[in-house]
Design a protein around this motif. Structure first.
Motif, PDB file in Angstrom:
ATOM      1  N   HIS A 103       0.999  -5.936   8.159  1.00 18.63           N
ATOM      2  CA  HIS A 103       1.728  -6.875   7.305  1.00 18.63           C
ATOM      3  C   HIS A 103       2.685  -7.698   8.147  1.00 18.63           C
ATOM      4  CE1 HIS A 103       0.404  -3.975   4.359  1.00 18.63           C
ATOM      5  NE2 HIS A 103       1.283  -3.070   4.749  1.00 18.63           N
ATOM      6  N   CYS A 129       0.098   2.568   5.931  1.00 17.40           N
ATOM      7  CA  CYS A 129      -0.957   2.460   4.915  1.00 17.40           C
ATOM      8  C   CYS A 129      -2.288   2.075   5.553  1.00 17.40           C
ATOM      9  CB  CYS A 129      -0.579   1.454   3.828  1.00 17.40           C
ATOM     10  SG  CYS A 129      -0.756  -0.274   4.312  1.00 17.40           S
ATOM     11  N   CYS A 140       5.923  -3.110   1.925  1.00 13.14           N
ATOM     12  CA  CYS A 140       4.490  -2.887   2.058  1.00 13.14           C
ATOM     13  C   CYS A 140       3.880  -3.082   0.678  1.00 13.14           C
ATOM     14  CB  CYS A 140       4.234  -1.466   2.558  1.00 13.14           C
ATOM     15  SG  CYS A 140       2.549  -0.879   2.272  1.00 13.14           S
ATOM     16  N   CYS A 196       1.195  -0.869   9.663  1.00 15.37           N
ATOM     17  CA  CYS A 196       1.837  -0.040   8.633  1.00 15.37           C
ATOM     18  C   CYS A 196       1.114   1.293   8.517  1.00 15.37           C
ATOM     19  CB  CYS A 196       1.789  -0.798   7.314  1.00 15.37           C
ATOM     20  SG  CYS A 196       2.546   0.074   5.935  1.00 15.37           S
TER      21      CYS A 196
HETATM   22 ZN   LIG Z   1       1.476  -1.047   4.246  1.00 12.01          ZN
END
Ligand SMILES: [Zn+2]
Ligand SMILES: [Zn+2]
Length: 198
Positions: A53, A49, A13, A47
Motif C-alpha cells: 500500500h 496482509c 490498510c 503490509c
Molecule cells: Zn494491508
C-alpha cells in the motif's frame, strides 16, 4: 505515526484497518513535489496482509523520529512517559552523532567510500531472506548506489553492518528508470548468490 518503542510506522490498510511496519518494509520512498516545510514523502510499503500500500510520512517522521528527535505532533500525541523517553532517546542520539557515530550509513559506489545517510535518501528497498537491497541517492554526490544490508542495518539506528554488499554497477538517478532496473536486477538472480560476487 512512528512509535519509538516498537520502531514501527502506523499506516492504514484496506484489509486490516491499521498496520504497523518497520522501515525495512518500505519499498519505495519518494519525495512529493511542492510541500517543502516539512517535506512529505510518499512511501509504498509491504503490509502484513500480503499486499503493498501507499502512505505518507513527513521528513521528520522519516529521519528524526527513529532517533527520538522528532517533535510536534509526534510528541504531543504520546503519553507523558513516552515523551520523557523520546527526549532521552533524542539526547542519546545527539551525543552519539556528535561523537561521530552514524545512525545510518551506506557505501557510495561512484565515490568508493562509505557515507552517513538518513532514511529519506533510501529510495528503493527490496527484502530477500537474510538481506535487504537498498537503492540510495547519495546526499553528497547525488548518484545512486545499490547496497545489500541486514534488516537491522535499516531498522535499528546506530546499527551499521560491519560489511555491506556493494553492487558494482552505476544506476540511473531518476525514479522510473531506476525502479525498472532495480526490479530487473533483483529478479534476475538469487540475492544471496549475487552477494558473493560483489
Ligand atoms: Zn494491508
Ligand atoms: Zn556519493
Amino acid at each position: 505515526m512512528y512509535d519509538a518503542l516498537t520502531s514501527r510506522y502506523t499506516f492504514s490498510c484496506p484489509v486490516r484497518g491499521e498496520t504497523r511496519v518497520t522501515l525495512s518494509a518500505f519499498r519505495v520512498i519518494e519525495r512529493l513535489p511542492g510541500a517543502a516545510h516539512p517535506a512529505v514523502y510518499r512511501v509504498t510499503f509491504r503490509c502484513s496482509c500480503g499486499d503493498e500500500h501507499d502512505g505518507l510520512v513527513s521528513h521528520d517522521e522519516l529521519d528524526w523520529a527513529p532517533l527520538g528527535l522528532a517533535d510536534g505532533t509526534f510528541l504531543n500525541l504520546m503519553t507523558a512517559r513516552t515523551e520523557e523517553l523520546a527526549v532521552e532517546l533524542g539526547d542519546l542520539a545527539a551525543r552519539r552523532i556528535q561523537a561521530g557515530e552514524w545512525p545510518w550509513s551506506f557505501f557510495c559506489y561512484p565515490e568508493e567510500r562509505p557515507r552517513p545517510v538518513f532514511p529519506s535518501s533510501f529510495f528503493l528497498l527490496s527484502a530477500a531472506d537474510r538481506s535487504i537491497g537498498i537503492a540510495v541517492r547519495c546526499p553528497a554526490c547525488t548518484r545512486v548506489s545499490v547496497n545489500l544490508v541486514s534488516h537491522t542495518h535499516v531498522d535499528v539506528p546506530f546499527h551499521n553492518d560491519p560489511e555491506i554488499g556493494v553492487v558494482r554497477q552505476l544506476f540511473p538517478v531518476d525514479l522510473e528508470p531506476m525502479l525498472e532496473e532495480f526490479r530487473a536486477f533483483l529478479g534476475s538472480t538469487d540475492f544471496d548468490a549475487r552477494r558473493l560476487d560483489l
